[in-house]
Design a protein around this motif. Structure first.
Motif, PDB file in Angstrom:
ATOM      1  N   THR A  62       0.936  -1.372  -0.067  1.00 32.18           N
ATOM      2  CA  THR A  62       0.157   0.051   0.051  1.00 32.18           C
ATOM      3  C   THR A  62       0.954   1.161  -0.239  1.00 32.18           C
ATOM      4  OG1 THR A  62      -1.707  -1.186   0.680  1.00 32.18           O
ATOM      5  CG2 THR A  62      -1.671   1.219   1.589  1.00 32.18           C
ATOM      6  N   VAL A  63       1.573   1.006   0.836  1.00 34.83           N
ATOM      7  CA  VAL A  63       2.808   2.576   0.946  1.00 34.83           C
ATOM      8  C   VAL A  63       3.621   3.056  -0.245  1.00 34.83           C
ATOM      9  CG1 VAL A  63       5.107   3.547   1.874  1.00 34.83           C
ATOM     10  CG2 VAL A  63       2.589   2.004   3.584  1.00 34.83           C
ATOM     11  N   PHE A  64       4.362   1.971  -0.865  1.00 33.59           N
ATOM     12  CA  PHE A  64       4.525   1.519  -2.289  1.00 33.59           C
ATOM     13  C   PHE A  64       3.932   1.873  -3.537  1.00 33.59           C
ATOM     14  CE2 PHE A  64       6.188  -0.309  -5.456  1.00 33.59           C
ATOM     15  CZ  PHE A  64       7.242   0.025  -6.105  1.00 33.59           C
ATOM     16  N   ILE A  65       2.334   1.660  -3.683  1.00 32.23           N
ATOM     17  CA  ILE A  65       2.207   1.524  -4.348  1.00 32.23           C
ATOM     18  C   ILE A  65       1.153   3.526  -4.056  1.00 32.23           C
ATOM     19  CG2 ILE A  65      -0.672   1.421  -6.055  1.00 32.23           C
ATOM     20  CD1 ILE A  65       0.393  -1.339  -5.235  1.00 32.23           C
ATOM     21  N   LYS A  66       1.073   4.105  -3.099  1.00 28.53           N
ATOM     22  CA  LYS A  66       0.814   5.527  -3.270  1.00 28.53           C
ATOM     23  C   LYS A  66       1.642   6.167  -3.474  1.00 28.53           C
ATOM     24  CE  LYS A  66      -0.490   8.718   0.269  1.00 28.53           C
ATOM     25  NZ  LYS A  66      -1.232   8.767   1.516  1.00 28.53           N
ATOM     26  N   HIS A  75      15.157   2.935  -9.596  1.00 31.94           N
ATOM     27  CA  HIS A  75      15.318   3.057  -8.116  1.00 31.94           C
ATOM     28  C   HIS A  75      14.969   1.950  -6.777  1.00 31.94           C
ATOM     29  CE1 HIS A  75      13.377   6.130 -10.027  1.00 31.94           C
ATOM     30  NE2 HIS A  75      13.822   7.231  -9.168  1.00 31.94           N
ATOM     31  N   LYS A  76      15.688   2.176  -5.836  1.00 37.79           N
ATOM     32  CA  LYS A  76      14.980   1.085  -4.771  1.00 37.79           C
ATOM     33  C   LYS A  76      14.560   1.605  -3.789  1.00 37.79           C
ATOM     34  CE  LYS A  76      19.089  -1.039  -4.031  1.00 37.79           C
ATOM     35  NZ  LYS A  76      20.747  -1.169  -3.260  1.00 37.79           N
ATOM     36  N   ALA A  77      13.586   1.229  -2.731  1.00 40.38           N
ATOM     37  CA  ALA A  77      13.220   1.227  -1.427  1.00 40.38           C
ATOM     38  C   ALA A  77      12.733   0.650  -0.705  1.00 40.38           C
ATOM     39  CB  ALA A  77      11.764   2.499  -1.965  1.00 40.38           C
ATOM     40  N   THR A  78      13.340   1.002   0.881  1.00 40.43           N
ATOM     41  CA  THR A  78      13.312   0.244   1.144  1.00 40.43           C
ATOM     42  C   THR A  78      12.392   0.127   2.791  1.00 40.43           C
ATOM     43  OG1 THR A  78      15.169  -0.637   1.308  1.00 40.43           O
ATOM     44  CG2 THR A  78      14.472  -1.582   3.209  1.00 40.43           C
ATOM     45  N   TYR A  79      11.491  -0.862   2.829  1.00 40.21           N
ATOM     46  CA  TYR A  79      10.642  -0.893   4.245  1.00 40.21           C
ATOM     47  C   TYR A  79      10.624  -1.502   5.199  1.00 40.21           C
ATOM     48  CZ  TYR A  79       8.404   1.624  -0.113  1.00 40.21           C
ATOM     49  OH  TYR A  79       7.730   1.874  -1.153  1.00 40.21           O
ATOM     50  N   THR A  80      10.064  -1.432   6.791  1.00 38.15           N
ATOM     51  CA  THR A  80       9.724  -2.360   7.576  1.00 38.15           C
ATOM     52  C   THR A  80       8.639  -2.891   7.539  1.00 38.15           C
ATOM     53  OG1 THR A  80       8.555  -1.460   8.426  1.00 38.15           O
ATOM     54  CG2 THR A  80      10.763  -0.730   8.770  1.00 38.15           C
ATOM     55  N   ALA A  81       8.516  -4.142   8.023  1.00 35.31           N
ATOM     56  CA  ALA A  81       7.310  -5.046   7.732  1.00 35.31           C
ATOM     57  C   ALA A  81       5.983  -4.372   7.738  1.00 35.31           C
ATOM     58  CB  ALA A  81       7.058  -6.795   8.464  1.00 35.31           C
ATOM     59  N   LEU A  82       5.721  -3.344   8.448  1.00 34.65           N
ATOM     60  CA  LEU A  82       4.992  -2.385   9.059  1.00 34.65           C
ATOM     61  C   LEU A  82       4.429  -1.411   7.785  1.00 34.65           C
ATOM     62  CD1 LEU A  82       4.794  -2.374  12.998  1.00 34.65           C
ATOM     63  CD2 LEU A  82       3.836  -3.668  11.231  1.00 34.65           C
ATOM     64  N   GLY A  83       5.900  -1.601   6.830  1.00 30.78           N
ATOM     65  CA  GLY A  83       5.169  -0.585   5.657  1.00 30.78           C
ATOM     66  C   GLY A  83       5.782   0.949   6.159  1.00 30.78           C
ATOM     67  N   LYS A  84       6.842   1.105   7.399  1.00 37.80           N
ATOM     68  CA  LYS A  84       7.526   2.743   7.057  1.00 37.80           C
ATOM     69  C   LYS A  84       9.103   2.114   6.594  1.00 37.80           C
ATOM     70  CE  LYS A  84      10.823   4.987  10.597  1.00 37.80           C
ATOM     71  NZ  LYS A  84      11.210   4.838  11.671  1.00 37.80           N
ATOM     72  N   THR A  85       9.005   3.691   5.778  1.00 33.67           N
ATOM     73  CA  THR A  85      10.235   3.621   4.643  1.00 33.67           C
ATOM     74  C   THR A  85      11.453   4.083   5.943  1.00 33.67           C
ATOM     75  OG1 THR A  85       8.297   4.771   3.169  1.00 33.67           O
ATOM     76  CG2 THR A  85      10.971   4.732   2.799  1.00 33.67           C
ATOM     77  N   ILE A  86      12.889   3.276   5.005  1.00 29.53           N
ATOM     78  CA  ILE A  86      13.462   3.478   5.609  1.00 29.53           C
ATOM     79  C   ILE A  86      14.488   3.866   5.265  1.00 29.53           C
ATOM     80  CG2 ILE A  86      15.529   1.065   6.315  1.00 29.53           C
ATOM     81  CD1 ILE A  86      13.595  -0.768   7.238  1.00 29.53           C
ATOM     82  N   SER A  87      14.421   3.501   3.388  1.00 25.31           N
ATOM     83  CA  SER A  87      15.432   3.808   2.221  1.00 25.31           C
ATOM     84  C   SER A  87      14.786   4.444   0.690  1.00 25.31           C
ATOM     85  CB  SER A  87      16.718   3.556   2.576  1.00 25.31           C
ATOM     86  OG  SER A  87      16.878   2.081   2.098  1.00 25.31           O
TER      87      SER A  87
END
Length: 147
Positions: free
Chosen positions: A36-40, A68-80
């Motif tokens: 959800t966070v990624f698609i938004k 591009h690259k995006a990294t997230y926690t399992a809860l959807g928090k963006t790390i980088s």
């Protein structure tokens, strides 16, 4: 231990080492909160590949023709978040430092990285030897890792 057992043990060891860094996963195995966070954030992303890095989820994708690259926690928090940038967009202070420190090196790739609002640059330098170097946004050298 016989010959076949040694070979099997070697393959298992190599497989365990290679899978400990990052593991490809299917989109269906990515938590809904992460998707959800990624698609938004990236509704126009294409060629999305997901990996597990430790307990985090990493998406490699394209926006236009840029990696591009995006990294997230399992809860959807963006790390980088990071993206490839043209060498010409590297800050002048960093380019000058690289020319001085690696006079025989050639800049091969530049990544702009945002980790919690802190901007850094990762630069792949081909030369003798090949290295990856990190700099802060204000041109301060952070570290060097052999490539």
């Amino acid at each position: 231990m016989n010959y076949k057992s040694k070979i099997l043990a070697l393959f298992l060891l190599i497989g365990g080492i290679s899978s400990s860094k990052a593991q490809d996963i299917h989109k269906k195995d990515v938590p809904d909160a992460v998707k959800t966070v990624f698609i938004k954030a990236y509704p126009k992303a294409t060629d999305v590949d997901w990996k597990m890095k430790g307990s985090n989820y990493e998406a490699k994708f394209d926006l236009g023709k840029v990696d591009h690259k995006a990294t997230y926690t399992a809860l959807g928090k963006t790390i980088s978040f990071e993206k490839d940038i043209p060498n010409s967009q590297l800050p002048a202070a960093i380019a000058k430092s690289i020319r001085t420190k690696y006079p025989k090196g050639r800049i091969d790739d530049v990544d702009w990285i945002n980790t919690g609002g802190k901007i850094t640059y990762k630069i792949d330098i081909e030369g003798t030897p090949d290295v990856n170097v990190w700099y802060s946004v204000d041109g301060k050298f952070i570290k060097e890792v052999a490539d």
